[in-house]
Design an enzyme around this catalytic site. Structure first.
Site, PDB file in Angstrom:
ATOM      1  CB  SER A   1      -8.180  -0.101   5.921  1.00 45.60           C
ATOM      2  OG  SER A   1      -9.144   0.681   6.024  1.00 45.60           O
TER       3      SER A   1
ATOM      4  CE  LYS B   1      -4.031   1.533   2.518  1.00 47.78           C
ATOM      5  NZ  LYS B   1      -4.881   1.301   3.785  1.00 47.78           N
TER       6      LYS B   1
ATOM      7  CB  SER C   1      -8.173   2.431   2.931  1.00 46.49           C
ATOM      8  OG  SER C   1      -7.345   2.040   3.726  1.00 46.49           O
TER       9      SER C   1
END
Lengths: 68, 476
Positions: B184, B85, B160
């Site tokens: 997330s 990420k 996310s």
């Protein structure tokens, strides 16, 4: 929150945080906060807690799984 | 665990790839080239990748191959291709955090978790799409484009950590770091059909990681199997002087806990708020998973905790919004127009919350955790819920910038995951079925503080008798 509190709240945010309302969705979000306020009020009315301070990290340590 | 090496190296899980490398059955270069080829072939439709460090990855792989040829003992993750990420800082590299505001931000430090993965021999191939500043549960991104679900492209990936979930599901790489402040890691894991682990709060260092909420941020992996998660966590967990909030608890050998034995583990199903009102395919898959665990000897019971969960949900909302607003204060004062509409709107509300309410929410955290463990878990080892109690929504159905009427559907996505961040408990999501539209369904298991070994043990036992985690999407 109540509609007549939205504009004063926006002004308080501007004074305290220096942040102006960025868009219509943000203004609507303030109005929708009534639901969260009601939830917090309901929790206060329904649950009794020991006086603070209390430590979350201490709770994590105290509640560890017993050794297997 | 000597799985035969597939002709398609992207079919290998993280541990299978690392073990194949260690045995000399696959070179790191071959593993990385297979990943790069799959990304080249399919990321145009999935949009999981923000930056692909092709040459650096091949150089790192060659270095691993040379070390092995020289007789050095490979690290536990050696040769396994990964991407992360785009909020894990690597000194000298851009970390966009999925935002316009940080599109050119060059990180001054390297995150501790990246240093630990490097030391374990993992191959870092670059960075992944994510919700802007990790601030939404669906994965929408106005700046880098939405990431698409590999199982069915018009559907959301969950967020996310959208690129992490989609990329692992698409077999672009074997593992990815996500972050979890309200679900997330677990949401993209369940929605993309992979395994995602949020460890106990404080278990993993957050040094060098973009903050979202000081109190509830967690670092963890999205991978294909519980065994992958066990090995990954052992590498990244443990105290870090650069993150004084990280726990000093010893880090056990989580893989050693994967006995395949679920016998006697006590699992309590949370019904009110978690299971009631679930979409039919989700409820069916979840109940089937409970039957499978019971058949393996787990003891499954039911519980309700509406009062405790109401408090947890209310205080969670206060903490995450106040802390997010504080962290973003400078940008909200000067660059509010550079955020997606829904994000600046959400941050703005945080400035309206009184300080005493925020402190109240923080100070109730310990007492509520004690009550949850005593009254809800009782003598149980684990809590079970669906990770997402609705079927996977489409990107359009949850686009609140296009239509604010989608708000309730948008917020419902994280309803079952958020409470475990406030409570700080270790929680995993594993695939447990598919709905009638071919989209994955996830089982969420939470344990007592620092009981990651037990959580992983039950998840692994479940994966030994099911094959949901082995299925792969057919990519266009």
């Amino acid at each position: 929150m109540e509609p007549d509190l939205v504009v004063p709240t926006m002004e308080a945010i501007r004074r305290w945080a220096g942040v102006s309302v960025p868009n219509a969705a943000a203004r609507q979000g303030l109005a929708d906060m009534a639901g969260l306020i009601a939830e917090v009020e309901a929790v206060r009315a329904g649950m009794v807690f020991e006086d603070e301070p209390s430590s979350f990290e201490a709770a994590l340590a105290d509640l560890k799984e017993p050794a297997r | 665990m000597n799985a035969p090496v597939s002709a398609d190296l992207t079919a290998l899980s993280m541990t299978e790839a690392a073990d194949a490398f260690a045995r000399g059955e696959a070179s790191a270069e071959a593993l990385v080239r297979a990943s790069l080829a799959r990304i080249d072939a399919h990321d145009r439709t999935v949009n999981a990748v923000i930056r692909l460090d092709r040459e650096a990855a091949l150089e790192a792989a060659a270095s691993q191959d040379r070390a092995r040829a020289a007789g050095e003992t490979p690290g536990p993750l050696a040769g396994a291709p990964m991407m992360h990420k785009d909020m894990y800082y690597r000194a000298g590299k851009v970390s966009t955090c999925g935002s316009k505001i940080r599109r050119d931000f060059v990180a001054p430090v390297t995150a501790t978790v990246l240093q630990r993965l490097d030391a374990a021999g993992a191959i870092d191939m670059g960075t992944l799409n994510m919700a802007e500043f990790a601030q939404n549960p669906t994965g929408h991104n106005a700046h880098f484009g939405d990431c698409h679900n590999p199982w069915n492209l018009p559907y959301c990936t969950g967020g996310s950590s959208s690129g992490s979930g989609a990329g692992v599901a698409a077999r672009f790489f074997t593992a990815a770091l996500g972050s979890d402040t309200g679900g997330s890691i677990r949401l993209p894991a369940t929605i993309c059909g992979v395994t995602g682990l949020k460890a106990t709060q404080t278990r993993v260092s957050r040094a060098g990681v973009m903050p979202l909420s000081f109190s509830a941020d967690n670092v963890g992996p999205l991978v294909r199997t519980a065994r992958d998660a066990a090995r990954f966590l052992r590498v990244v967990a443990g105290h870090d002087p650069k993150d004084p909030t990280s726990a000093r608890e010893p880090v056990p050998d989580y893989e050693a806990a994967l006995t395949g034995d679920a016998k006697g583990l006590r699992v309590v199903v949370l019904e009110t708020g978690f299971l009631d009102g679930a979409d039919a395919p989700v409820a069916t898959a979840f109940e089937d998973s409970m039957k499978a665990l019971a058949a393996q000897g787990a003891i499954v019971t039911r519980a309700n905790a509406p009062e405790i969960m109401r408090a947890v949900n209310a205080y969670t909302a206060v903490i995450s919004r106040v802390e997010g607003a504080t962290i973003h204060g400078n940008w909200m004062r000067g660059r509010a127009g550079d955020y997606a509409i829904h994000l600046s709107a959400r941050l703005y509300g945080g400035y309206a919350m009184p300080g005493h309410t925020y402190v109240e929410a923080l100070s109730r955290r310990g007492p509520l955790l004690r009550r949850f463990v005593a009254e809800v878990m009782g003598g149980a080892d684990l809590v079970a819920t669906p990770t997402l109690k609705t079927r996977v929504p489409t990107l359009a159905e949850t686009d609140i910038d296009a239509d604010p009427a989608n708000w309730d559907r948008f917020m419902a996505v994280s309803a079952n995951t958020r409470p475990f961040n406030y409570l700080g408990l270790p929680t995993i999501s594993v695939p447990c079925g598919f709905d009638d539209r071919g989209l994955p369904i996830g089982l969420q298991l939470a344990g007592r503080p620092f009981a990651e070994g037990t959580v992983l043990r039950l998840a692994d036992a479940y994966q030994r008798v099911t094959d949901w985690h082995r299925r792969a999407p057919a990519l266009p």
